[in-house]
Design a protein around this motif. Structure first.
Motif, PDB file in Angstrom:
ATOM      1  N   SER A   1      46.512 -55.481  13.599  1.00  0.00           N
ATOM      2  CA  SER A   1      45.754 -56.528  13.179  1.00  0.00           C
ATOM      3  C   SER A   1      44.770 -57.031  14.223  1.00  0.00           C
ATOM      4  CB  SER A   1      46.798 -57.757  12.887  1.00  0.00           C
ATOM      5  OG  SER A   1      47.369 -58.543  13.902  1.00  0.00           O
ATOM      6  N   ASN A   2      43.839 -57.592  14.186  1.00  0.00           N
ATOM      7  CA  ASN A   2      43.394 -57.726  15.142  1.00  0.00           C
ATOM      8  C   ASN A   2      43.325 -59.053  15.229  1.00  0.00           C
ATOM      9  OD1 ASN A   2      41.544 -55.397  14.797  1.00  0.00           O
ATOM     10  ND2 ASN A   2      40.131 -56.248  13.292  1.00  0.00           N
TER      11      ASN A   2
ATOM     12  N   HIS B   1      45.544 -55.653  24.233  1.00  0.00           N
ATOM     13  CA  HIS B   1      45.727 -57.756  24.711  1.00  0.00           C
ATOM     14  C   HIS B   1      45.890 -57.353  25.780  1.00  0.00           C
ATOM     15  CE1 HIS B   1      50.155 -57.857  23.886  1.00  0.00           C
ATOM     16  NE2 HIS B   1      49.531 -56.531  22.729  1.00  0.00           N
ATOM     17  N   LYS B   2      45.400 -58.775  26.753  1.00  0.00           N
ATOM     18  CA  LYS B   2      45.441 -59.236  27.996  1.00  0.00           C
ATOM     19  C   LYS B   2      47.143 -60.052  27.785  1.00  0.00           C
ATOM     20  CE  LYS B   2      41.022 -58.637  29.591  1.00  0.00           C
ATOM     21  NZ  LYS B   2      39.826 -59.182  30.399  1.00  0.00           N
TER      22      LYS B   2
ATOM     23  N   CYS C   1      51.235 -50.410  23.862  1.00  0.00           N
ATOM     24  CA  CYS C   1      51.362 -51.275  23.776  1.00  0.00           C
ATOM     25  C   CYS C   1      49.402 -51.857  24.683  1.00  0.00           C
ATOM     26  CB  CYS C   1      51.430 -52.984  23.727  1.00  0.00           C
ATOM     27  SG  CYS C   1      52.021 -53.550  24.469  1.00  0.00           S
ATOM     28  N   GLY C   2      49.866 -51.336  25.746  1.00  0.00           N
ATOM     29  CA  GLY C   2      49.433 -52.146  27.224  1.00  0.00           C
ATOM     30  C   GLY C   2      49.421 -52.488  27.887  1.00  0.00           C
ATOM     31  N   CYS C   3      51.167 -53.298  27.607  1.00  0.00           N
ATOM     32  CA  CYS C   3      51.918 -54.177  28.535  1.00  0.00           C
ATOM     33  C   CYS C   3      51.704 -53.757  29.646  1.00  0.00           C
ATOM     34  CB  CYS C   3      53.194 -54.800  27.469  1.00  0.00           C
ATOM     35  SG  CYS C   3      53.734 -53.821  27.027  1.00  0.00           S
TER      36      CYS C   3
ATOM     37  N   CYS D   1      52.265 -59.410  19.516  1.00  0.00           N
ATOM     38  CA  CYS D   1      51.811 -58.599  19.652  1.00  0.00           C
ATOM     39  C   CYS D   1      53.250 -57.169  18.725  1.00  0.00           C
ATOM     40  CB  CYS D   1      52.538 -57.196  20.565  1.00  0.00           C
ATOM     41  SG  CYS D   1      52.174 -55.870  20.620  1.00  0.00           S
ATOM     42  N   GLY D   2      52.332 -57.053  17.009  1.00  0.00           N
ATOM     43  CA  GLY D   2      52.910 -56.429  16.270  1.00  0.00           C
ATOM     44  C   GLY D   2      53.386 -55.019  16.244  1.00  0.00           C
TER      45      GLY D   2
END
Length: 173
Positions: free
Chosen positions: A21-22, A46-47, A95-97, A129-130
């Motif tokens: 999702s956005n 995401h940040k 996710c970028g975390c 965060c899905g």
């Protein structure tokens, strides 16, 4: 317990369909690779580090207040994560975390710290965060079905190796 395992299976499937999702903000640091945007378009990394809420409770069986208005399935994931530390500390998140929130593994998306006195400092990152939920739920479901941690890790790494952010710096098994 069997009901929880079945529910996690359903949850992992449904989240897999909605994980892109956005609902998150874009981070240029995690979207630098062309494969991230082409193979996984629609999922914006995401940040999180600045905005994440952390809350301490007396133990792993007491959920934080930030989950109060969340769906029951979200609460179940958090409770299950707390019981699967050994597994999820060996599973990376994609996710970028790792870059944005300094997470080292999938466990960090949900729990910031376990204190010596048994208290838990929860992290609300997983509520936003899905992909975090998808990875943790799939890993826990596979583990409860008897799959080895090494095989689960191999499957997760293979599934998310292209089109996602860099994985957390989770040590190899």
């Amino acid at each position: 317990m069997k009901k929880s395992i079945i529910f996690l299976g359903i949850l992992a499937t449904s989240i897999g369909l909605s994980a892109c999702s956005n609902n998150t903000t874009t981070s240029s640091a995690t979207n630098s690779s062309a494969t991230n945007s082409s193979a996984h378009s629609g999922h914006e990394h995401h940040k999180a580090a600045v905005a994440d809420i952390r809350e301490e409770t007396p133990g792993a069986d007491v959920l934080p207040q930030f989950l109060k208005n969340q769906p029951k399935d979200m609460k179940l994931v958090y409770l299950s994560v707390a019981k699967n530390r050994e597994l999820l500390e060996k599973i990376p998140c994609y996710c970028g975390c790792g870059m944005e929130a300094n997470h080292k593994n999938s466990y960090d998306c949900f729990i910031f710290k376990n204190k010596r006195n048994g208290a838990v400092v929860w992290d609300d990152h997983g509520t936003k965060c899905g992909l975090c939920i998808e990875i943790a739920a799939k890993a826990m479901l596979d583990y409860n079905r008897g799959k080895s941690i090494k095989d689960i890790r191999k499957d997760i790494d293979e599934k998310y190796k292209e089109g996602y952010a860099q994985p957390t710096p989770t040590p190899s098994l």
